[in-house]
Design an enzyme around this catalytic site. Sequence first.
Site, PDB file in Angstrom:
ATOM      1  CG  HIS A  48       3.512   2.126  12.968  1.00 46.79           C
ATOM      2  ND1 HIS A  48       2.786   1.095  12.372  1.00 46.79           N
ATOM      3  CD2 HIS A  48       4.667   2.230  12.264  1.00 46.79           C
ATOM      4  CE1 HIS A  48       3.483   0.601  11.368  1.00 46.79           C
ATOM      5  NE2 HIS A  48       4.628   1.269  11.272  1.00 46.79           N
ATOM      6  CB  SER A  49       1.155   3.005   9.813  1.00 45.39           C
ATOM      7  OG  SER A  49       0.688   2.828   8.505  1.00 45.39           O
ATOM      8  CG  LEU A  50      -4.783   5.190   9.822  1.00 48.75           C
ATOM      9  CD1 LEU A  50      -5.046   6.418   8.968  1.00 48.75           C
ATOM     10  CD2 LEU A  50      -5.817   4.098   9.531  1.00 48.75           C
ATOM     11  CG  HIS A  78       4.866   0.602   6.717  1.00 52.81           C
ATOM     12  ND1 HIS A  78       5.060   1.967   6.762  1.00 52.81           N
ATOM     13  CD2 HIS A  78       3.607   0.388   7.202  1.00 52.81           C
ATOM     14  CE1 HIS A  78       3.973   2.554   7.237  1.00 52.81           C
ATOM     15  NE2 HIS A  78       3.079   1.625   7.520  1.00 52.81           N
TER      16      HIS A  78
END
Length: 414
Positions: A268-270, A368
């Site tokens: 997830h994300s980075l 997010h």
Amino acid sequence: MLPTTLTALLVLLLDIFLDRGQRPQRSHFEKSLQFELRHEHAISPDARVVFSDVPSTVSLVHGNESSYSIDTQYMTSYHPSSFSAYNDARIRSMRHAQSAILPWYETEILGPNVEKRETLLELAKMTNNAYVTPDDSQWYELGKNWSNPYPFGWEPDADGFRGHVFATPDNSTIILSIKGTSAAVWGGAGPTAKKDKLNDNLLFSCCCARIDWSWTTVCGCYRKGWQCDQNCLEQALVEDSLFYPLGTNLYNNLTYMYPTSDIWIIGHSLGGAVASLLGVTFGVPAVAFESPGERLAAKRLHLPSPPSTHHVTHVYHTADPIAMGTCNGILSSCALGGFAMETKCHVGKSIVYDTVSNLSWSVDIRKHGIVSVIEEILEKTWQPSENVGREVPLAAAEEDCVECYSWEFGDFPP
């Protein structure tokens, strides 16, 4: 008696029809795999990949399932002959600005069926669990009474790259889950926040996180106006503190531990961006949730590009300004938190949930987080897709995507 040619044709046709009736076509063949938590992974203070085994004695605790069921499908992937050949081609491009001829081998591999909502839901839960230990209240679907000791990277004051490894009981398939950014600005800080921010600002900013004169940049490549030294920028991205080389080292360690297993990578994300970059590097299925655009980072890292990257899937929604590439500018939520999230173009294919139009969501950085994706999107049927006979939005490549268009990149000595 039938002519020989006609007889051969009839035999061929019968063989085709009988084959189709007796065995499924591989490209559409689906089966469900069961996964259980096997290891926690992290990086030691001296940059070694380390693993901590999770006890296998836990099956059901307080009524929670300790395993995940995931539907699969076959997909086409391209991989290099070896990681050393891939790395040699990358180094040649970086040091000599020459493109080496790198042969790619097409293979049909078993991967997650990303057209199934339940598949995305289970993978999203796995990515969430990379942020927490099994005894944390935010852990999904697994028991709370785990007694394993913390390995490197999971101590309360640790700072860096970490996550979990899931496996099927027979070790035929391994899932590597990579933690994303821990930051209070989008739902909760953590001990890894400092190094996460460094990686975010290196990978997803246009030029060293230069927003305006008041910012302290993360590398010394900004020159003046809108000029950025390209060679300096690429060199900054190959430092050992960057998560990509740590990820390749981790993957190679997993292949040593499980030499005959299929490996999937999620995050997830980075963590999703790193999962995507590793998926491109090794030609394995990757699923990234709410990832910033990583296509520019792949270019700056000089990653050789295979003929297709459709084995990489991004999943995000339109109310997330980070995944959409709109969390930029000096007054943006990202900038106020010290992040320069300026890229928006993704590798592979993207499954995009239009939550702004269909759920009337406002664009908000608090959306997010992976928990919002799990509880407000994936745990419910997506009606726009159901209306056209699908479970999730259609995955599509992001064509004609442009980013960092205000900047001029080139040879600009200090």
